[in-house]
Motif scaffolding. Structure first.
Motif, PDB file in Angstrom:
ATOM      1  N   LEU A 117     -13.714   5.431   7.144  1.00  0.00           N
ATOM      2  CA  LEU A 117     -12.627   6.243   6.800  1.00  0.00           C
ATOM      3  C   LEU A 117     -11.297   5.151   7.132  1.00  0.00           C
ATOM      4  CD1 LEU A 117     -13.969   9.406   7.787  1.00  0.00           C
ATOM      5  CD2 LEU A 117     -14.158   8.793   5.704  1.00  0.00           C
ATOM      6  N   SER A 118     -10.715   5.367   7.760  1.00  0.00           N
ATOM      7  CA  SER A 118      -9.841   4.172   8.058  1.00  0.00           C
ATOM      8  C   SER A 118      -9.337   3.328   7.144  1.00  0.00           C
ATOM      9  CB  SER A 118     -10.007   3.679   8.926  1.00  0.00           C
ATOM     10  OG  SER A 118      -8.687   3.136   9.543  1.00  0.00           O
ATOM     11  N   LEU A 119     -10.477   2.725   6.510  1.00  0.00           N
ATOM     12  CA  LEU A 119      -9.792   2.053   5.653  1.00  0.00           C
ATOM     13  C   LEU A 119      -9.721   2.502   4.579  1.00  0.00           C
ATOM     14  CD1 LEU A 119     -10.118  -1.372   4.325  1.00  0.00           C
ATOM     15  CD2 LEU A 119     -12.700  -0.113   4.346  1.00  0.00           C
ATOM     16  N   LEU A 120     -10.473   3.587   3.798  1.00  0.00           N
ATOM     17  CA  LEU A 120     -10.505   3.837   2.804  1.00  0.00           C
ATOM     18  C   LEU A 120      -8.842   5.364   2.998  1.00  0.00           C
ATOM     19  CD1 LEU A 120     -13.255   5.916   2.032  1.00  0.00           C
ATOM     20  CD2 LEU A 120     -12.791   3.406   1.058  1.00  0.00           C
ATOM     21  N   THR A 121      -8.296   5.183   4.333  1.00  0.00           N
ATOM     22  CA  THR A 121      -7.845   5.949   4.072  1.00  0.00           C
ATOM     23  C   THR A 121      -6.112   4.942   4.285  1.00  0.00           C
ATOM     24  OG1 THR A 121      -8.038   6.549   6.253  1.00  0.00           O
ATOM     25  CG2 THR A 121      -8.472   7.990   4.344  1.00  0.00           C
ATOM     26  N   PHE A 122      -6.016   5.114   6.354  1.00  0.00           N
ATOM     27  CA  PHE A 122      -4.296   4.357   5.982  1.00  0.00           C
ATOM     28  C   PHE A 122      -4.688   2.399   5.843  1.00  0.00           C
ATOM     29  CE2 PHE A 122      -6.396   7.608   9.661  1.00  0.00           C
ATOM     30  CZ  PHE A 122      -5.264   8.244  10.241  1.00  0.00           C
ATOM     31  N   THR A 123      -5.670   2.237   5.702  1.00  0.00           N
ATOM     32  CA  THR A 123      -5.399   1.274   4.855  1.00  0.00           C
ATOM     33  C   THR A 123      -4.671   0.611   3.669  1.00  0.00           C
ATOM     34  OG1 THR A 123      -7.024  -0.221   6.935  1.00  0.00           O
ATOM     35  CG2 THR A 123      -6.390  -1.513   4.586  1.00  0.00           C
ATOM     36  N   ALA A 124      -5.544   1.752   3.207  1.00  0.00           N
ATOM     37  CA  ALA A 124      -5.482   1.738   1.586  1.00  0.00           C
ATOM     38  C   ALA A 124      -3.983   2.589   1.272  1.00  0.00           C
ATOM     39  CB  ALA A 124      -6.747   3.032   0.608  1.00  0.00           C
ATOM     40  N   THR A 125      -3.513   3.185   2.420  1.00  0.00           N
ATOM     41  CA  THR A 125      -2.171   4.297   2.224  1.00  0.00           C
ATOM     42  C   THR A 125      -1.344   2.590   2.245  1.00  0.00           C
ATOM     43  OG1 THR A 125      -2.809   5.423   2.494  1.00  0.00           O
ATOM     44  CG2 THR A 125      -0.802   5.253   3.158  1.00  0.00           C
ATOM     45  N   ASN A 126      -1.689   1.962   3.298  1.00  0.00           N
ATOM     46  CA  ASN A 126      -0.512   0.805   3.853  1.00  0.00           C
ATOM     47  C   ASN A 126      -0.770   0.232   2.843  1.00  0.00           C
ATOM     48  OD1 ASN A 126      -0.533   2.025   6.202  1.00  0.00           O
ATOM     49  ND2 ASN A 126      -1.771   0.550   7.230  1.00  0.00           N
ATOM     50  N   ILE A 127      -1.247  -0.089   2.257  1.00  0.00           N
ATOM     51  CA  ILE A 127      -1.248  -1.586   0.777  1.00  0.00           C
ATOM     52  C   ILE A 127      -0.446  -1.184  -0.508  1.00  0.00           C
ATOM     53  CG2 ILE A 127      -2.865  -2.570  -0.195  1.00  0.00           C
ATOM     54  CD1 ILE A 127      -4.612  -3.813   1.711  1.00  0.00           C
TER      55      ILE A 127
ATOM     56  N   GLY B 136      -7.885  -0.329  10.030  1.00  0.00           N
ATOM     57  CA  GLY B 136      -7.323   0.357  11.235  1.00  0.00           C
ATOM     58  C   GLY B 136      -6.329   0.461  10.867  1.00  0.00           C
ATOM     59  N   ILE B 137      -5.859   1.087  12.498  1.00  0.00           N
ATOM     60  CA  ILE B 137      -4.667   2.180  12.239  1.00  0.00           C
ATOM     61  C   ILE B 137      -3.726   1.617  13.671  1.00  0.00           C
ATOM     62  CG2 ILE B 137      -5.171   4.561  11.879  1.00  0.00           C
ATOM     63  CD1 ILE B 137      -5.287   5.097  14.256  1.00  0.00           C
ATOM     64  N   SER B 138      -4.147   0.588  14.678  1.00  0.00           N
ATOM     65  CA  SER B 138      -3.504   0.189  15.542  1.00  0.00           C
ATOM     66  C   SER B 138      -2.395  -0.212  14.521  1.00  0.00           C
ATOM     67  CB  SER B 138      -4.615  -1.032  16.363  1.00  0.00           C
ATOM     68  OG  SER B 138      -4.447  -2.500  15.131  1.00  0.00           O
ATOM     69  N   MET B 139      -1.054  -0.812  15.754  1.00  0.00           N
ATOM     70  CA  MET B 139       0.544  -1.647  15.285  1.00  0.00           C
ATOM     71  C   MET B 139       0.085  -2.817  14.464  1.00  0.00           C
ATOM     72  SD  MET B 139       3.125  -1.930  17.722  1.00  0.00           S
ATOM     73  CE  MET B 139       2.281  -3.741  18.332  1.00  0.00           C
ATOM     74  N   ARG B 140      -1.272  -3.627  15.243  1.00  0.00           N
ATOM     75  CA  ARG B 140      -0.730  -5.243  14.690  1.00  0.00           C
ATOM     76  C   ARG B 140      -2.112  -4.527  13.085  1.00  0.00           C
ATOM     77  NH1 ARG B 140      -3.151  -9.130  19.468  1.00  0.00           N
ATOM     78  NH2 ARG B 140      -0.372  -8.655  20.488  1.00  0.00           N
ATOM     79  N   SER B 141      -2.863  -3.673  12.767  1.00  0.00           N
ATOM     80  CA  SER B 141      -3.944  -3.589  11.881  1.00  0.00           C
ATOM     81  C   SER B 141      -2.738  -2.900  10.750  1.00  0.00           C
ATOM     82  CB  SER B 141      -4.620  -2.651  12.163  1.00  0.00           C
ATOM     83  OG  SER B 141      -5.751  -3.726  12.325  1.00  0.00           O
ATOM     84  N   THR B 142      -1.542  -1.760  10.635  1.00  0.00           N
ATOM     85  CA  THR B 142      -0.815  -1.215  10.128  1.00  0.00           C
ATOM     86  C   THR B 142       0.291  -2.199   9.679  1.00  0.00           C
ATOM     87  OG1 THR B 142      -0.975   0.506  11.718  1.00  0.00           O
ATOM     88  CG2 THR B 142       0.851   0.604  10.017  1.00  0.00           C
ATOM     89  N   LEU B 143       0.653  -2.810  10.417  1.00  0.00           N
ATOM     90  CA  LEU B 143       1.709  -4.107   9.815  1.00  0.00           C
ATOM     91  C   LEU B 143       1.042  -5.151   8.955  1.00  0.00           C
ATOM     92  CD1 LEU B 143       3.677  -4.775  13.521  1.00  0.00           C
ATOM     93  CD2 LEU B 143       4.360  -3.524  11.163  1.00  0.00           C
ATOM     94  N   ILE B 144       0.242  -5.818   9.233  1.00  0.00           N
ATOM     95  CA  ILE B 144      -0.421  -7.083   8.959  1.00  0.00           C
ATOM     96  C   ILE B 144      -0.882  -6.387   7.492  1.00  0.00           C
ATOM     97  CG2 ILE B 144      -2.815  -8.068   8.183  1.00  0.00           C
ATOM     98  CD1 ILE B 144      -3.198  -8.177  11.358  1.00  0.00           C
ATOM     99  N   SER B 145      -1.600  -5.312   7.268  1.00  0.00           N
ATOM    100  CA  SER B 145      -1.541  -4.548   6.082  1.00  0.00           C
ATOM    101  C   SER B 145      -0.753  -4.054   4.777  1.00  0.00           C
ATOM    102  CB  SER B 145      -2.767  -2.876   6.106  1.00  0.00           C
ATOM    103  OG  SER B 145      -2.182  -1.830   7.069  1.00  0.00           O
ATOM    104  N   LEU B 146       0.585  -4.029   5.588  1.00  0.00           N
ATOM    105  CA  LEU B 146       1.782  -2.990   5.594  1.00  0.00           C
ATOM    106  C   LEU B 146       2.611  -4.873   4.314  1.00  0.00           C
ATOM    107  CD1 LEU B 146       4.149  -1.168   3.919  1.00  0.00           C
ATOM    108  CD2 LEU B 146       4.655  -1.596   6.555  1.00  0.00           C
ATOM    109  N   MET B 147       2.141  -5.584   5.747  1.00  0.00           N
ATOM    110  CA  MET B 147       2.355  -6.517   4.709  1.00  0.00           C
ATOM    111  C   MET B 147       1.683  -6.885   3.100  1.00  0.00           C
ATOM    112  SD  MET B 147       5.329  -7.134   6.081  1.00  0.00           S
ATOM    113  CE  MET B 147       5.789  -6.206   7.617  1.00  0.00           C
ATOM    114  N   ILE B 148       0.841  -7.393   3.384  1.00  0.00           N
ATOM    115  CA  ILE B 148      -0.083  -7.558   2.635  1.00  0.00           C
ATOM    116  C   ILE B 148       0.482  -6.883   1.084  1.00  0.00           C
ATOM    117  CG2 ILE B 148      -2.427  -7.222   1.645  1.00  0.00           C
ATOM    118  CD1 ILE B 148      -3.943  -8.614   4.326  1.00  0.00           C
ATOM    119  N   GLY B 149       0.950  -5.526   1.387  1.00  0.00           N
ATOM    120  CA  GLY B 149       0.576  -4.349   0.403  1.00  0.00           C
ATOM    121  C   GLY B 149       1.718  -5.030   0.030  1.00  0.00           C
ATOM    122  N   TYR B 150       3.081  -5.325   0.516  1.00  0.00           N
ATOM    123  CA  TYR B 150       4.250  -5.533  -0.349  1.00  0.00           C
ATOM    124  C   TYR B 150       4.521  -6.442  -1.448  1.00  0.00           C
ATOM    125  CZ  TYR B 150       7.289  -3.189   3.062  1.00  0.00           C
ATOM    126  OH  TYR B 150       8.627  -2.061   3.843  1.00  0.00           O
ATOM    127  N   PHE B 151       3.489  -7.903  -1.032  1.00  0.00           N
ATOM    128  CA  PHE B 151       3.417  -8.935  -1.963  1.00  0.00           C
ATOM    129  C   PHE B 151       1.929  -7.972  -2.522  1.00  0.00           C
ATOM    130  CE2 PHE B 151      -0.286 -11.673  -3.519  1.00  0.00           C
ATOM    131  CZ  PHE B 151       0.425 -13.092  -4.097  1.00  0.00           C
TER     132      PHE B 151
END
Length: 400
Positions: free
Chosen positions: A104-114, A379-394
């Motif tokens: 669920l975290s992959l499908l929601t939080f990670t997808a949102t970050n990207i 995931g929703i850890s700080m590092r997981s969030t920042l990693i997926s967000l930076m991938i998302g910018y690209f």
């Protein structure tokens, strides 16, 4: 379409609108940063997760109301969807609570970050806010040195129970975090953000932010962060002194050098003998055991919950790539590599602006970080969030 374009296209008073947008995007950036930081304090876990969930509801709602569209790189979107499908099938084979929550975290939080957040959190503004939040947390972390109380409500500012490598009279700072490495992870991004701001605007406050964040990073004892920062400066210089082609070569060369160095450590390719003696922070045994375990179930792996039941260090390999390979087999592991490393190399190849240079440096920073840390972009850890967000910018094309 980013938030700047969405709002300003309807207004004529651009200076006023730019100020309004800056205030708005600062608030949105803080709305994301504050909850993901608070989860590492003494705040009850349920409350922290509730605040994170609420923040995402607000952010997604804002995107729906003001942007409404999602754009992304077709190739990497397909890779992400294929990886998600592999993870979904594997976790549904063992539908326990741990696997379901991760899915669920992959499908929601990670997808949102990207796919969503990059369009409402402008890259420059997010880095600017991160640099300032990092600087404030570094200053707070220094309070114990001056005799201030270490307990403030849900915040514990106690120093870490060790000695700073380069100055043994002092203990590492943790600020409001439970571990100095967590502070170091945020301050590393903040220091790169501060340097990015200084190189673009040459302002004194940006230089001050750089000094504060870099000083904070040096006082966390986070050696991985120190190495990543040095590599980041090297890459900045390769771009500033030469050109984008040299920068791309430097990025690929850095990745290859680290990969070859790791192979030498395990005597998989010839190299200096001293490399094979490195314990890598006691990770060597964990990595070897994890790879051996993977050979027993190479196709599907063990899932997230299965990994936690493994013995001999395989349950906690302190390596994101090994963790994904062990969890989701060779296919899942390769897809994860293609996404993380592929976005980094492609970002370097497509660099057109200084923003693109900084994004590439952040992406390669996370590539290196994941070699020594088991937090993936899921995931929703700080590092997981920042990693997926930076991938998302690209992937969303917000930065080139």
């Amino acid at each position: 379409m980013s938030i700047e374009h969405s709002i300003t296209q309807l207004d004529d008073d651009l200076p006023f609108e730019h100020r309004r947008i800056k205030i708005l995007t600062t608030a949105l950036s803080l709305l994301l940063l504050i909850p993901i930081v608070l989860q590492y304090t003494l705040l009850p876990t349920a409350v922290a997760y509730g605040l994170i969930s609420l923040a995402y509801v607000v952010l997604v709602s804002f995107h729906i109301l003001h942007i409404g569209k999602i754009r992304s790189d077709l190739i990497f979107t397909k890779l992400y969807l294929l990886f998600t499908a592999i993870v979904s099938v594997r976790l549904l084979l063992d539908p326990d609570i741990t696997n379901i929550v991760r899915l669920l975290s992959l499908l929601t939080f990670t997808a949102t970050n990207i796919f969503i957040l990059p369009s409402i959190l402008p890259f420059d503004q997010f880095l600017s806010v991160t640099a300032r939040v990092s600087a404030v947390l570094v200053v707070i972390g220094l309070f114990p040195y001056f005799g201030f109380p270490t307990q403030f409500g849900f915040f514990d500012l106690s120093l870490w129970g060790a000695r700073i490598y380069w100055y043994e009279s002092l203990q590492p700072i943790t600020s409001i975090f439970s571990n100095p490495n967590q502070l170091g992870g945020l301050v590393l991004i903040g220091s790169i953000g501060a340097i990015h701001e200084f190189f673009e605007h040459s302002e004194n406050r940006s230089a001050l932010l750089s000094v504060i964040t870099l000083s904070g990073l040096s006082m966390t004892n986070w050696r991985t962060g120190w190495v990543i920062f040095v590599i980041s400066i090297f890459l900045y210089l390769s771009y500033m002194m030469f050109n984008r082609e040299v920068f791309a070569i430097a990025v690929v060369g850095s990745l290859l050098s680290i990969s070859i160095g790791l192979l030498m450590m395990f005597d998989l390719v010839p190299g200096p003998h001293f490399l094979s003696e490195f314990s890598i922070g006691n990770r060597r045994t964990r990595w070897i055991v994890s790879v051996q375990v993977l050979f027993d179930q190479p196709l599907w792996g063990y899932g997230f919950s299965g990994i936690t039941e493994l013995e001999g260090g395989a349950s906690s390999p302190h390596n994101s790539y090994i963790r994904i390979f062990t969890g989701f087999g060779v296919i899942g592991g390769l897809l994860y590599l293609f996404i993380v490393v592929g976005t980094t190399v492609e970002s370097a190849r497509r660099v057109k602006t200084y923003q693109g240079v900084t994004l590439t440096i952040l992406l390669i920073s996370f590539c290196i970080l994941q070699v020594f840390n088991q937090l993936t972009f899921i995931g929703i850890s700080m590092r997981s969030t920042l990693i997926s967000l930076m991938i998302g910018y690209f992937i969303t094309g917000e930065i080139r």
